[in-house]
Design a protein around this motif. Structure first.
Motif, PDB file in Angstrom:
ATOM      1  N   ALA A 297      -1.816  -7.437   9.778  1.00 47.47           N
ATOM      2  CA  ALA A 297      -1.526  -7.951   8.434  1.00 47.47           C
ATOM      3  C   ALA A 297      -2.538  -7.408   7.435  1.00 47.47           C
ATOM      4  CB  ALA A 297      -1.537  -9.475   8.438  1.00 47.47           C
ATOM      5  N   ALA A 298      -3.808  -7.363   7.827  1.00 40.92           N
ATOM      6  CA  ALA A 298      -4.833  -6.852   6.921  1.00 40.92           C
ATOM      7  C   ALA A 298      -4.567  -5.396   6.576  1.00 40.92           C
ATOM      8  CB  ALA A 298      -6.217  -6.999   7.558  1.00 40.92           C
ATOM      9  N   ASP A 299      -4.261  -4.594   7.584  1.00 48.22           N
ATOM     10  CA  ASP A 299      -3.999  -3.176   7.349  1.00 48.22           C
ATOM     11  C   ASP A 299      -2.789  -2.995   6.442  1.00 48.22           C
ATOM     12  OD1 ASP A 299      -4.647  -0.305   8.283  1.00 48.22           O
ATOM     13  OD2 ASP A 299      -2.500  -0.464   8.655  1.00 48.22           O
ATOM     14  N   ARG A 300      -1.764  -3.825   6.616  1.00 47.27           N
ATOM     15  CA  ARG A 300      -0.554  -3.729   5.790  1.00 47.27           C
ATOM     16  C   ARG A 300      -0.881  -3.980   4.315  1.00 47.27           C
ATOM     17  NH1 ARG A 300       1.988  -7.085   8.424  1.00 47.27           N
ATOM     18  NH2 ARG A 300       1.901  -8.962   7.126  1.00 47.27           N
ATOM     19  N   HIS A 301      -1.691  -4.991   4.054  1.00 49.30           N
ATOM     20  CA  HIS A 301      -2.017  -5.312   2.658  1.00 49.30           C
ATOM     21  C   HIS A 301      -2.972  -4.271   2.049  1.00 49.30           C
ATOM     22  CE1 HIS A 301       0.143  -9.044   2.156  1.00 49.30           C
ATOM     23  NE2 HIS A 301      -0.275  -9.452   3.343  1.00 49.30           N
ATOM     24  N   PHE A 302      -3.903  -3.762   2.838  1.00 52.69           N
ATOM     25  CA  PHE A 302      -4.784  -2.719   2.307  1.00 52.69           C
ATOM     26  C   PHE A 302      -3.985  -1.465   1.956  1.00 52.69           C
ATOM     27  CE2 PHE A 302      -8.529  -4.798   4.582  1.00 52.69           C
ATOM     28  CZ  PHE A 302      -9.112  -5.214   3.412  1.00 52.69           C
ATOM     29  N   ARG A 303      -3.020  -1.129   2.803  1.00 56.92           N
ATOM     30  CA  ARG A 303      -2.203   0.050   2.508  1.00 56.92           C
ATOM     31  C   ARG A 303      -1.345  -0.186   1.265  1.00 56.92           C
ATOM     32  NH1 ARG A 303      -2.643   3.867   6.312  1.00 56.92           N
ATOM     33  NH2 ARG A 303      -3.548   3.251   8.320  1.00 56.92           N
ATOM     34  N   ALA A 304      -0.880  -1.415   1.082  1.00 65.68           N
ATOM     35  CA  ALA A 304      -0.117  -1.735  -0.130  1.00 65.68           C
ATOM     36  C   ALA A 304      -1.008  -1.617  -1.363  1.00 65.68           C
ATOM     37  CB  ALA A 304       0.464  -3.147  -0.025  1.00 65.68           C
ATOM     38  N   ALA A 305      -2.264  -2.045  -1.240  1.00 67.22           N
ATOM     39  CA  ALA A 305      -3.197  -1.921  -2.368  1.00 67.22           C
ATOM     40  C   ALA A 305      -3.460  -0.460  -2.697  1.00 67.22           C
ATOM     41  CB  ALA A 305      -4.510  -2.633  -2.032  1.00 67.22           C
ATOM     42  N   ARG A 306      -3.611   0.365  -1.673  1.00 67.64           N
ATOM     43  CA  ARG A 306      -3.895   1.782  -1.908  1.00 67.64           C
ATOM     44  C   ARG A 306      -2.675   2.507  -2.461  1.00 67.64           C
ATOM     45  NH1 ARG A 306      -6.871   4.079   3.307  1.00 67.64           N
ATOM     46  NH2 ARG A 306      -7.461   5.754   1.869  1.00 67.64           N
ATOM     47  N   ALA A 307      -1.483   2.027  -2.142  1.00 67.26           N
ATOM     48  CA  ALA A 307      -0.271   2.628  -2.724  1.00 67.26           C
ATOM     49  C   ALA A 307      -0.226   2.392  -4.230  1.00 67.26           C
ATOM     50  CB  ALA A 307       0.967   2.053  -2.050  1.00 67.26           C
ATOM     51  N   ILE A 308      -0.757   1.244  -4.661  1.00 70.11           N
ATOM     52  CA  ILE A 308      -0.780   0.930  -6.094  1.00 70.11           C
ATOM     53  C   ILE A 308      -1.934   1.644  -6.785  1.00 70.11           C
ATOM     54  CG2 ILE A 308      -1.026  -0.934  -7.786  1.00 70.11           C
ATOM     55  CD1 ILE A 308       0.155  -2.823  -5.612  1.00 70.11           C
ATOM     56  N   ALA A 309      -3.105   1.639  -6.161  1.00 67.89           N
ATOM     57  CA  ALA A 309      -4.309   2.244  -6.759  1.00 67.89           C
ATOM     58  C   ALA A 309      -4.987   3.093  -5.687  1.00 67.89           C
ATOM     59  CB  ALA A 309      -5.255   1.161  -7.282  1.00 67.89           C
ATOM     60  N   PRO A 310      -4.570   4.355  -5.534  1.00 72.53           N
ATOM     61  CA  PRO A 310      -5.039   5.181  -4.414  1.00 72.53           C
ATOM     62  C   PRO A 310      -6.546   5.402  -4.381  1.00 72.53           C
ATOM     63  CG  PRO A 310      -3.129   6.170  -5.488  1.00 72.53           C
ATOM     64  CD  PRO A 310      -3.573   5.046  -6.366  1.00 72.53           C
ATOM     65  N   ASP A 311      -7.225   5.285  -5.504  1.00 72.54           N
ATOM     66  CA  ASP A 311      -8.644   5.629  -5.538  1.00 72.54           C
ATOM     67  C   ASP A 311      -9.528   4.415  -5.784  1.00 72.54           C
ATOM     68  OD1 ASP A 311     -10.620   7.653  -5.296  1.00 72.54           O
ATOM     69  OD2 ASP A 311     -10.944   7.580  -7.471  1.00 72.54           O
ATOM     70  N   ASP A 312      -9.058   3.216  -5.493  1.00 70.39           N
ATOM     71  CA  ASP A 312      -9.869   2.022  -5.741  1.00 70.39           C
ATOM     72  C   ASP A 312     -10.978   1.898  -4.701  1.00 70.39           C
ATOM     73  OD1 ASP A 312     -10.352  -0.604  -7.095  1.00 70.39           O
ATOM     74  OD2 ASP A 312      -9.874  -1.343  -5.090  1.00 70.39           O
ATOM     75  N   ALA A 313     -12.215   1.814  -5.163  1.00 71.81           N
ATOM     76  CA  ALA A 313     -13.369   1.814  -4.257  1.00 71.81           C
ATOM     77  C   ALA A 313     -13.417   0.549  -3.408  1.00 71.81           C
ATOM     78  CB  ALA A 313     -14.658   1.957  -5.064  1.00 71.81           C
ATOM     79  N   LEU A 314     -13.167  -0.617  -4.010  1.00 71.19           N
ATOM     80  CA  LEU A 314     -13.273  -1.866  -3.246  1.00 71.19           C
ATOM     81  C   LEU A 314     -12.236  -1.924  -2.138  1.00 71.19           C
ATOM     82  CD1 LEU A 314     -14.614  -4.590  -2.846  1.00 71.19           C
ATOM     83  CD2 LEU A 314     -13.031  -5.553  -4.536  1.00 71.19           C
ATOM     84  N   THR A 315     -11.015  -1.456  -2.417  1.00 75.96           N
ATOM     85  CA  THR A 315      -9.992  -1.431  -1.372  1.00 75.96           C
ATOM     86  C   THR A 315     -10.428  -0.540  -0.222  1.00 75.96           C
ATOM     87  OG1 THR A 315      -8.231  -1.828  -2.985  1.00 75.96           O
ATOM     88  CG2 THR A 315      -7.581  -0.895  -0.868  1.00 75.96           C
ATOM     89  N   ASP A 316     -10.900   0.655  -0.551  1.00 73.92           N
ATOM     90  CA  ASP A 316     -11.357   1.564   0.499  1.00 73.92           C
ATOM     91  C   ASP A 316     -12.502   0.948   1.301  1.00 73.92           C
ATOM     92  OD1 ASP A 316      -9.523   3.492  -0.090  1.00 73.92           O
ATOM     93  OD2 ASP A 316     -10.907   4.841  -1.111  1.00 73.92           O
ATOM     94  N   LEU A 317     -13.437   0.320   0.611  1.00 73.40           N
ATOM     95  CA  LEU A 317     -14.594  -0.256   1.284  1.00 73.40           C
ATOM     96  C   LEU A 317     -14.176  -1.377   2.231  1.00 73.40           C
ATOM     97  CD1 LEU A 317     -17.626  -0.534   1.680  1.00 73.40           C
ATOM     98  CD2 LEU A 317     -17.697  -1.968  -0.379  1.00 73.40           C
ATOM     99  N   ARG A 318     -13.354  -2.297   1.732  1.00 79.85           N
ATOM    100  CA  ARG A 318     -12.934  -3.418   2.583  1.00 79.85           C
ATOM    101  C   ARG A 318     -12.061  -2.936   3.746  1.00 79.85           C
ATOM    102  NH1 ARG A 318     -11.557  -8.498  -1.521  1.00 79.85           N
ATOM    103  NH2 ARG A 318     -13.672  -9.378  -1.485  1.00 79.85           N
ATOM    104  N   HIS A 319     -11.195  -1.969   3.476  1.00 72.40           N
ATOM    105  CA  HIS A 319     -10.368  -1.417   4.545  1.00 72.40           C
ATOM    106  C   HIS A 319     -11.247  -0.715   5.574  1.00 72.40           C
ATOM    107  CE1 HIS A 319      -6.395   0.895   5.591  1.00 72.40           C
ATOM    108  NE2 HIS A 319      -6.756   0.038   6.527  1.00 72.40           N
ATOM    109  N   GLY A 320     -12.242   0.010   5.098  1.00 70.59           N
ATOM    110  CA  GLY A 320     -13.152   0.689   6.008  1.00 70.59           C
ATOM    111  C   GLY A 320     -13.906  -0.276   6.910  1.00 70.59           C
ATOM    112  N   MET A 321     -14.349  -1.408   6.347  1.00 73.73           N
ATOM    113  CA  MET A 321     -15.063  -2.391   7.166  1.00 73.73           C
ATOM    114  C   MET A 321     -14.146  -3.027   8.199  1.00 73.73           C
ATOM    115  SD  MET A 321     -17.896  -4.130   4.621  1.00 73.73           S
ATOM    116  CE  MET A 321     -16.768  -4.624   3.315  1.00 73.73           C
ATOM    117  N   LEU A 322     -12.874  -3.194   7.842  1.00 77.70           N
ATOM    118  CA  LEU A 322     -11.900  -3.680   8.821  1.00 77.70           C
ATOM    119  C   LEU A 322     -11.785  -2.706   9.991  1.00 77.70           C
ATOM    120  CD1 LEU A 322      -9.320  -5.707   9.336  1.00 77.70           C
ATOM    121  CD2 LEU A 322      -8.036  -3.727   8.511  1.00 77.70           C
TER     122      LEU A 322
END
Length: 630
Positions: A297-322
């Motif tokens: 579920a976490a990966d699904r929502h992070f990918r949805a966030a990146r689809a909206i804002a591909p270069d968002d640093a916080l999304t990348d950071l939180r996804h990376g920590m996951l």
């Protein structure tokens, strides 16, 4: 300490003052008279101020020094040098320059204000207040002095006086909109403490409930690490405007910071139902499901966030920590680099012009390895320094003052420097938490030979003598972390929860609990009969000497746990459910520290279960005389 002078142009290069002449015929002339040597001191000082305003402190420093060759006490040139030195945290030099300028212009409100700013930056809030008030006595309409006086008053704890100063810094009518604009300015310079003061004042200027002000107040309190206090104004904001998605999302963020994950998901879904176009909401849901260990579920929502804002640093950071928590270092470590998009992580301008080491050959090169966040991170990642030295690098390490003496035991360090002091020269720099990426670390090849830290010579005997009267097994205990850290309320536990440990026979409990100045110590239960020598611990070298004499360390996720692991001492980690990435999700061991055992919450907030498991483990390993069983 002398101020760092920037390199001057070559003699045949164009002069930096803008005259169009070669340097040797202009500012670099040693034979020409002042009249024939190009621009005069006033022109050079003006050029220095222009370069400083344009964000080029190196050129500003050089031009100011050239001005002083023509007029050794030129106040504007000295003022520029004072500002440059202050920004480099060379406060003694900065005060020396500004005081020389004030000898020429003792009643300059601008110079007195700058002296106050230097004192404030150096941590002398009372001195700053006195100087800024003196500047305002000379020039009451100096609005910048009023603003900086507000900052100094906040730091001194005079919130009401600070609010008055901020209000006086506004050139115009004081209403809620104006105060909101001022709060935005304070947010822009990351002064959330002052921002909260202004917003609290603003709320007294409006009738009814203003959801914008309440939202900003809540987020300011969140930035200060007080999600518990942030909840109330955000709930009030939601009550006023339940249709605003932003308010639900921000309240969800506050819930997540308090470890109330189900509430966070509920509010995030409320936000999503009102506005599905915001990547921030999807990112919040990703973090919340990650806190529940629901990787899919976490990966699904992070990918949805990146689809909206591909270069968002916080999304990348939180996804990376996951991904790191799940063991995927190859994908997660590059994403962890997005933490460096936060300008507060790397505050030194010089680092922006120094190449960052990303794994290149370093034989014969100098590499500046610098701490960036907490003491625990530095203790964990300094293990890579010997590996850099083994590749032929000269390694200079910048770390917190409290780690300096302990880090002398690390192999391969050429020189040690205190975090916040002027930076030494180097061919490359690398933040400590970027070292695993530079070495291509995977979860299977983490360099984990311990000990890689050692207590200094002489640090053992003192503690051995003091501990002579502590019978049985000697167990160090840490039950709370630094309250200034954002997740501290989730990783720390209340003293009452420790009481079951008093039932374990054959243990002498040794306090390793340190609390920052200004924060009350949460005392351990008296039933533990804690031995407490923490007043004699002046730095981590002292703490290492004490830990070296113990049989076991039991600690929440804070720096002492890293210290014990780095010393090769048995350490039991009391770990929250929404664990940090480095501990993974489920294992009772970690590849980072071979001597660590992890006791995890089985549900969010369940410290009672953790303490019961620790008590049972102690009962299994210690008999009534304190002798290990088996």
């Amino acid at each position: 300490m002398a101020a760092l002078a920037p390199a001057r142009p070559g003699r045949n290069d164009p002069c930096s003052c803008g005259s169009g002449r070669k340097y040797k015929k202009c500012c670099g002339s040693t034979t020409a008279s002042p009249a024939a040597a190009g621009p005069d001191a006033d022109a050079l000082a003006r050029a220095a101020l222009d370069r400083l305003s344009a964000g080029d402190p190196v050129a500003a420093d050089m031009l100011a020094r050239d001005a002083l060759l023509r007029d050794a006490a030129h106040p504007d040139a000295l003022n520029v040098l004072a500002i440059v030195a202050c920004r480099s945290r060379q406060f003694a030099d900065s005060l020396r320059y500004i005081d020389r300028a004030l000898e020429r212009q003792p009643r300059s409100a601008q110079l007195i204000m700058n002296r106050g700013n230097i004192l404030r930056e150096s941590g002398d809030a009372p001195g700053a207040i006195e100087a800024l008030q003196r500047a305002l006595a000379l020039e009451p309409d100096l609005l910048a002095a009023q603003f900086n006086l507000g900052l100094a008053l906040v730091e001194a704890g005079h919130d009401e006086a600070a609010a008055d100063a901020f209000v006086r810094s506004i050139d115009g009518p004081v209403d809620a909109d104006t105060l909101t604009d001022l709060a935005d300015q304070l947010r822009g310079i990351h002064r959330y403490d002052a921002m909260v003061v202004v917003l609290q004042r603003a709320l007294t200027h409006v009738s009814g409930e203003d959801h914008r002000l309440l939202n900003d107040l809540g987020m300011g309190l969140l930035e200060l690490g007080r999600p518990d206090l942030a909840e109330a104004p955000l709930r009030r904001a939601v009550a006023v405007r339940p249709d605003v998605a932003l308010l639900h999302r921000n309240l969800g963020t506050v819930m997540l910071e308090q470890g109330r994950v189900a509430d966070a998901i509920a509010h995030a879904n409320e936000a999503l139902a009102r506005d599905s176009s915001r990547h921030e909401t999807q990112c919040l849901l990703g973090a919340a499901y990650g806190a529940l260990h629901d990787a899919d579920a976490a990966d699904r929502h992070f990918r949805a966030a990146r689809a909206i804002a591909p270069d968002d640093a916080l999304t990348d950071l939180r996804h990376g920590m996951l991904l790191l928590a799940a063991g995927d270092y190859a994908t997660g470590l590059p994403m962890l680099e997005r933490r460096l998009d936060d300008s507060r992580i790397l505050p030194w301008q010089r680092l922006a012009r120094m190449p960052r080491w990303r794994g290149e050959p370093v034989d014969g090169k100098t590499v500046l390895v610098h701490a960036e966040q907490g003491h625990g991170d530095a203790l964990q990642f300094v293990r890579y320094v010997p590996l850099l030295a083994a590749r032929g690098a000269r390694v200079r390490v910048v770390a917190h003052a409290g780690l300096q003496r302990l880090f002398t035991s690390v192999d391969g360090i050429t020189s040690l420097h205190v975090l916040g002091a002027p930076l030494p020269d180097a061919d490359f720099h690398v933040p400590m938490m970027s070292l695993p990426l530079g070495f291509g670390t995977t979860r299977d090849d983490i360099p984990a030979a311990v000990p890689y830290l050692h207590a200094p010579e002489g640090a053992h005997s003192k503690w051995a003598a003091l501990l002579h009267g502590a019978p049985g097994r000697r167990v160090g205990l840490v039950w709370s972390g630094n309250p200034e850290y954002g997740t501290d309320r989730r990783r720390s536990l209340g003293a009452a929860l420790l009481e079951p440990l008093a039932d374990v026979a054959g243990v002498s409990w040794i306090s390793l609990q340190k609390t920052p100045p200004g924060y009350p110590l949460v005392a351990a239960p008296s039933a533990l009969r804690m031995h407490d020598w923490t007043g004699e611990l002046t730095d981590f070298a002292d703490t290492a000497g004490l830990v070296a004499q113990l049989d076991l360390v039991v600690s929440v996720d804070t720096s002492v746990a890293h210290l014990a692991g780095a010393l090769g001492k048995p350490v039991w980690l009391l770990n929250r459910f929404d664990t940090d990435w480095r501990w993974g999700w489920t294992a009772s061991t970690t590849p980072w520290y071979p001597t660590m055992r992890i006791f995890r919450q089985t549900t969010p907030g369940d410290w009672r279960g953790v303490i019961d498991a620790v008590r049972a483990a102690l009962d299994d390993t210690v008999d009534v005389r304190g002798t290990p069983r088996g």
